[in-house]
Design a protein around this motif. Structure first.
Motif, PDB file in Angstrom:
ATOM      1  N   THR A  68       0.844  -1.194   0.000  1.00 24.33           N
ATOM      2  CA  THR A  68       0.000   0.000   0.000  1.00 24.33           C
ATOM      3  C   THR A  68       0.876   1.240   0.000  1.00 24.33           C
ATOM      4  O   THR A  68       2.000   1.224   0.499  1.00 24.33           O
ATOM      5  N   ASP A 112       0.814  -9.909   4.009  1.00 26.12           N
ATOM      6  CA  ASP A 112      -0.633  -9.871   3.769  1.00 26.12           C
ATOM      7  C   ASP A 112      -1.190  -8.539   4.272  1.00 26.12           C
ATOM      8  O   ASP A 112      -0.498  -7.765   4.944  1.00 26.12           O
ATOM      9  N   ARG A 113      -2.441  -8.271   3.941  1.00 27.59           N
ATOM     10  CA  ARG A 113      -3.060  -7.004   4.313  1.00 27.59           C
ATOM     11  C   ARG A 113      -3.168  -6.826   5.833  1.00 27.59           C
ATOM     12  O   ARG A 113      -2.894  -5.725   6.338  1.00 27.59           O
ATOM     13  N   PRO A 114      -3.529  -7.858   6.600  1.00 21.31           N
ATOM     14  CA  PRO A 114      -3.563  -7.658   8.059  1.00 21.31           C
ATOM     15  C   PRO A 114      -2.216  -7.222   8.641  1.00 21.31           C
ATOM     16  O   PRO A 114      -2.164  -6.429   9.579  1.00 21.31           O
ATOM     17  N   HIS A 115      -1.130  -7.705   8.064  1.00 22.17           N
ATOM     18  CA  HIS A 115       0.200  -7.294   8.520  1.00 22.17           C
ATOM     19  C   HIS A 115       0.398  -5.793   8.279  1.00 22.17           C
ATOM     20  O   HIS A 115       0.879  -5.065   9.159  1.00 22.17           O
ATOM     21  N   ASP A 117      -1.914  -3.544   8.013  1.00 21.64           N
ATOM     22  CA  ASP A 117      -2.807  -2.836   8.937  1.00 21.64           C
ATOM     23  C   ASP A 117      -2.165  -2.698  10.312  1.00 21.64           C
ATOM     24  O   ASP A 117      -2.275  -1.646  10.955  1.00 21.64           O
ATOM     25  N   ARG A 118      -1.485  -3.745  10.772  1.00 24.33           N
ATOM     26  CA  ARG A 118      -0.808  -3.694  12.077  1.00 24.33           C
ATOM     27  C   ARG A 118       0.313  -2.652  12.070  1.00 24.33           C
ATOM     28  O   ARG A 118       0.472  -1.894  13.033  1.00 24.33           O
ATOM     29  N   LYS A 121      -1.281   0.828  12.138  1.00 30.98           N
ATOM     30  CA  LYS A 121      -1.816   1.111  13.485  1.00 30.98           C
ATOM     31  C   LYS A 121      -0.684   1.421  14.460  1.00 30.98           C
ATOM     32  O   LYS A 121      -0.797   2.312  15.302  1.00 30.98           O
ATOM     33  N   ASP A 133      -4.156   5.741   3.911  1.00 34.20           N
ATOM     34  CA  ASP A 133      -3.862   4.414   3.353  1.00 34.20           C
ATOM     35  C   ASP A 133      -4.451   4.332   1.951  1.00 34.20           C
ATOM     36  O   ASP A 133      -5.664   4.426   1.777  1.00 34.20           O
TER      37      ASP A 133
END
Length: 152
Positions: A68, A112-115, A117-118, A121, A133
């Motif tokens: 991203t 991955d996307r959750p990574h 996002d972490r 954050k 983002d």
């Protein structure tokens, strides 16, 4: 910056198409007619001078994880501090200042996307700044490169 002949040749010849082989620097030396130790010393000198930002592949992120583009609106007096914090993440492969409300832009790449996002954050928590983002929706292939002109 005034480049010597070998630096000039390395940039012109290998900013695209670095050899994909077990010993790429040895192959670069063979192509340019010099020794591998000269290639390595030249790259190290360019790195230390700040004229070389990275050596590495550019790959299709969707095949290897997630990516991203992100931006932060950083108060001018904190720009250096926040940029240094962003640079601590191995997921950051570009980080640059812009003259805009969103003045610090960076690319995050991860498994991955959750990574991602972490990481975003965590940056928000650490800096108190809300990341913008901008995940890629459509890929545009731009073969960006810069011809240096005549050899010194």
């Amino acid at each position: 910056m005034n480049l010597d002949l070998l630096s000039h040749q390395l940039i012109d010849r290998f900013q695209h198409g670095m050899p994909l082989c077990p010993e790429p620097y040895k192959e670069m030396a063979r192509i340019l007619g010099c020794r591998e130790s000269q290639i390595l010393a030249c790259l190290q000198e360019m790195d230390q001078a700040g004229s070389l930002s990275r050596i590495g592949p550019v790959f299709e992120h969707s095949r290897a994880g997630a990516s991203t583009l992100a931006a932060l609106a950083v108060p001018a007096e904190r720009l250096q501090q926040v940029a240094e914090r962003v640079n601590q993440y191995p997921e950051v492969n570009h980080n640059y200042a812009r003259e805009h409300f969103y003045n610090l832009w960076f690319v995050l790449t991860g498994p991955d996307r959750p990574h991602l996002d972490r990481v975003l954050k965590e940056l928000e928590r650490d800096t108190g700044l809300m990341p913008l983002d901008l995940p890629m929706v459509t890929a545009f292939r731009i073969d960006l490169g810069f011809a240096l002109g005549e050899t010194p």
